[in-house]
Design a protein around this motif. Structure first.
Motif, PDB file in Angstrom:
ATOM      1  N   MET A   1      -8.036 -21.263  15.109  1.00  0.00           N
ATOM      2  CA  MET A   1      -7.340 -21.591  13.388  1.00  0.00           C
ATOM      3  C   MET A   1      -6.258 -20.258  13.451  1.00  0.00           C
ATOM      4  SD  MET A   1      -9.863 -21.501  10.834  1.00  0.00           S
ATOM      5  CE  MET A   1      -9.906 -23.071   9.557  1.00  0.00           C
ATOM      6  N   THR A   2      -5.108 -20.591  12.960  1.00  0.00           N
ATOM      7  CA  THR A   2      -4.479 -19.709  12.525  1.00  0.00           C
ATOM      8  C   THR A   2      -4.561 -18.967  11.508  1.00  0.00           C
ATOM      9  OG1 THR A   2      -2.578 -20.544  11.585  1.00  0.00           O
ATOM     10  CG2 THR A   2      -3.336 -20.601  13.892  1.00  0.00           C
ATOM     11  N   GLN A   3      -4.668 -17.301  11.284  1.00  0.00           N
ATOM     12  CA  GLN A   3      -4.522 -16.445   9.518  1.00  0.00           C
ATOM     13  C   GLN A   3      -3.146 -17.382   8.824  1.00  0.00           C
ATOM     14  OE1 GLN A   3      -5.210 -12.735  10.772  1.00  0.00           O
ATOM     15  NE2 GLN A   3      -7.473 -13.244  11.177  1.00  0.00           N
ATOM     16  N   ILE A   4      -2.649 -17.296   8.030  1.00  0.00           N
ATOM     17  CA  ILE A   4      -2.565 -17.617   6.573  1.00  0.00           C
ATOM     18  C   ILE A   4      -1.470 -15.592   6.345  1.00  0.00           C
ATOM     19  CG2 ILE A   4      -1.714 -17.593   4.015  1.00  0.00           C
ATOM     20  CD1 ILE A   4      -3.960 -19.789   4.356  1.00  0.00           C
ATOM     21  N   GLN A   5      -0.440 -15.445   7.128  1.00  0.00           N
ATOM     22  CA  GLN A   5      -0.080 -14.395   6.296  1.00  0.00           C
ATOM     23  C   GLN A   5       0.961 -14.690   4.883  1.00  0.00           C
ATOM     24  OE1 GLN A   5       0.751 -11.983   8.714  1.00  0.00           O
ATOM     25  NE2 GLN A   5      -0.693 -12.855  10.147  1.00  0.00           N
ATOM     26  N   PRO A   6       0.665 -12.502   4.319  1.00  0.00           N
ATOM     27  CA  PRO A   6       1.055 -12.782   3.082  1.00  0.00           C
ATOM     28  C   PRO A   6       2.813 -12.962   3.040  1.00  0.00           C
ATOM     29  CG  PRO A   6       0.714 -10.843   4.046  1.00  0.00           C
ATOM     30  CD  PRO A   6       0.371 -11.858   4.940  1.00  0.00           C
ATOM     31  N   THR A   7       3.641 -13.544   1.566  1.00  0.00           N
ATOM     32  CA  THR A   7       4.894 -13.948   1.443  1.00  0.00           C
ATOM     33  C   THR A   7       5.338 -12.449   1.542  1.00  0.00           C
ATOM     34  OG1 THR A   7       4.595 -14.638  -0.173  1.00  0.00           O
ATOM     35  CG2 THR A   7       4.462 -16.130   1.487  1.00  0.00           C
ATOM     36  N   THR A   8       4.814 -11.966   0.826  1.00  0.00           N
ATOM     37  CA  THR A   8       5.653 -10.758  -0.145  1.00  0.00           C
ATOM     38  C   THR A   8       4.669  -9.535   0.239  1.00  0.00           C
ATOM     39  OG1 THR A   8       4.422 -10.752  -2.270  1.00  0.00           O
ATOM     40  CG2 THR A   8       6.341 -11.833  -1.660  1.00  0.00           C
ATOM     41  N   THR A   9       5.173  -8.181  -0.130  1.00  0.00           N
ATOM     42  CA  THR A   9       4.751  -6.760   0.665  1.00  0.00           C
ATOM     43  C   THR A   9       4.711  -6.368  -0.845  1.00  0.00           C
ATOM     44  OG1 THR A   9       5.900  -7.073   2.060  1.00  0.00           O
ATOM     45  CG2 THR A   9       5.079  -4.754   1.373  1.00  0.00           C
ATOM     46  N   PRO A  10       3.103  -5.935  -0.703  1.00  0.00           N
ATOM     47  CA  PRO A  10       2.660  -5.094  -1.817  1.00  0.00           C
ATOM     48  C   PRO A  10       3.797  -3.906  -2.140  1.00  0.00           C
ATOM     49  CG  PRO A  10       0.884  -5.024  -0.196  1.00  0.00           C
ATOM     50  CD  PRO A  10       2.343  -5.758   0.097  1.00  0.00           C
ATOM     51  N   LYS A  11       3.994  -3.527  -3.006  1.00  0.00           N
ATOM     52  CA  LYS A  11       4.692  -1.787  -3.797  1.00  0.00           C
ATOM     53  C   LYS A  11       3.640  -1.409  -4.319  1.00  0.00           C
ATOM     54  CE  LYS A  11       9.277  -4.263  -5.417  1.00  0.00           C
ATOM     55  NZ  LYS A  11      10.348  -3.878  -6.274  1.00  0.00           N
ATOM     56  N   LEU A  12       3.638  -0.686  -3.454  1.00  0.00           N
ATOM     57  CA  LEU A  12       2.362   0.358  -3.874  1.00  0.00           C
ATOM     58  C   LEU A  12       3.478   1.706  -4.052  1.00  0.00           C
ATOM     59  CD1 LEU A  12       0.213   0.668  -0.083  1.00  0.00           C
ATOM     60  CD2 LEU A  12      -0.403  -0.556  -2.454  1.00  0.00           C
ATOM     61  N   GLU A  13       2.215   2.257  -5.059  1.00  0.00           N
ATOM     62  CA  GLU A  13       3.068   3.804  -5.892  1.00  0.00           C
ATOM     63  C   GLU A  13       2.640   5.192  -4.901  1.00  0.00           C
ATOM     64  OE1 GLU A  13       2.198   4.140  -9.689  1.00  0.00           O
ATOM     65  OE2 GLU A  13       2.458   2.607 -10.382  1.00  0.00           O
ATOM     66  N   ASN A  14       3.699   5.862  -4.748  1.00  0.00           N
ATOM     67  CA  ASN A  14       3.521   7.151  -3.839  1.00  0.00           C
ATOM     68  C   ASN A  14       2.524   8.167  -5.334  1.00  0.00           C
ATOM     69  OD1 ASN A  14       5.820   6.117  -1.531  1.00  0.00           O
ATOM     70  ND2 ASN A  14       7.410   7.140  -2.865  1.00  0.00           N
ATOM     71  N   PRO A  15       1.889   8.820  -4.375  1.00  0.00           N
ATOM     72  CA  PRO A  15       0.548   9.738  -5.158  1.00  0.00           C
ATOM     73  C   PRO A  15       1.430  10.574  -5.306  1.00  0.00           C
ATOM     74  CG  PRO A  15       0.614   9.393  -2.464  1.00  0.00           C
ATOM     75  CD  PRO A  15       1.854   8.212  -2.482  1.00  0.00           C
ATOM     76  N   LYS A  16       0.863  10.845  -6.480  1.00  0.00           N
ATOM     77  CA  LYS A  16       1.393  12.518  -7.458  1.00  0.00           C
ATOM     78  C   LYS A  16       1.031  13.395  -6.755  1.00  0.00           C
ATOM     79  CE  LYS A  16       2.791   8.973 -10.823  1.00  0.00           C
ATOM     80  NZ  LYS A  16       4.546   8.481 -10.258  1.00  0.00           N
ATOM     81  N   PHE A  17       0.448  13.416  -6.246  1.00  0.00           N
ATOM     82  CA  PHE A  17      -0.750  15.048  -5.291  1.00  0.00           C
ATOM     83  C   PHE A  17      -1.015  14.741  -3.974  1.00  0.00           C
ATOM     84  CE2 PHE A  17      -3.585  13.379  -8.091  1.00  0.00           C
ATOM     85  CZ  PHE A  17      -4.611  13.182  -7.822  1.00  0.00           C
ATOM     86  N   GLY A  18      -1.124  15.678  -3.733  1.00  0.00           N
ATOM     87  CA  GLY A  18      -1.923  15.565  -2.281  1.00  0.00           C
ATOM     88  C   GLY A  18      -0.714  16.170  -1.058  1.00  0.00           C
ATOM     89  N   PHE A  19      -1.291  15.832   0.141  1.00  0.00           N
ATOM     90  CA  PHE A  19      -0.540  15.338   0.845  1.00  0.00           C
ATOM     91  C   PHE A  19      -0.127  13.823   1.239  1.00  0.00           C
ATOM     92  CE2 PHE A  19      -4.191  18.318   2.472  1.00  0.00           C
ATOM     93  CZ  PHE A  19      -2.976  19.576   2.717  1.00  0.00           C
ATOM     94  N   ASN A  20       1.325  14.927   0.712  1.00  0.00           N
ATOM     95  CA  ASN A  20       2.410  13.043   0.987  1.00  0.00           C
ATOM     96  C   ASN A  20       3.949  13.752   1.316  1.00  0.00           C
ATOM     97  OD1 ASN A  20       3.781  13.546  -1.380  1.00  0.00           O
ATOM     98  ND2 ASN A  20       2.316  13.206  -2.797  1.00  0.00           N
ATOM     99  N   ASP A  21       4.470  12.876   1.499  1.00  0.00           N
ATOM    100  CA  ASP A  21       5.822  12.875   2.980  1.00  0.00           C
ATOM    101  C   ASP A  21       6.882  14.096   1.566  1.00  0.00           C
ATOM    102  OD1 ASP A  21       5.446  11.658   4.984  1.00  0.00           O
ATOM    103  OD2 ASP A  21       6.026   9.874   4.104  1.00  0.00           O
ATOM    104  N   TYR A  22       7.099  13.586   0.291  1.00  0.00           N
ATOM    105  CA  TYR A  22       7.225  14.622  -0.763  1.00  0.00           C
ATOM    106  C   TYR A  22       7.012  15.872  -1.008  1.00  0.00           C
ATOM    107  CZ  TYR A  22       9.570  15.854  -4.732  1.00  0.00           C
ATOM    108  OH  TYR A  22      10.143  16.937  -5.741  1.00  0.00           O
TER     109      TYR A  22
END
Length: 56
Positions: free
Chosen positions: A1-22
């Protein structure tokens, strides 16, 4: 049985604080500016930073 792949990528918000790239990029740039400013102060005054601050 094959798994269904999502058709769109969810838009995740960047975290406002903490260890992030910015935050890490901003911290690195501030550290570079501080280091260069220290070198300029030492070059202009002819004294080390600790002497300039009156700690030695």
């Amino acid at each position: 049985m094959t798994q269904i792949q999502p058709t769109t990528t969810p838009k995740l918000e960047n975290p406002k604080f903490g260890f992030n790239d910015y935050a890490e990029r901003l911290n690195g740039r501030a550290a570079m500016i501080g280091f260069v400013a220290t070198l300029i102060v030492e070059y202009v005054t002819g004294q080390g930073l600790l002497t300039w601050l009156g700690l030695i």
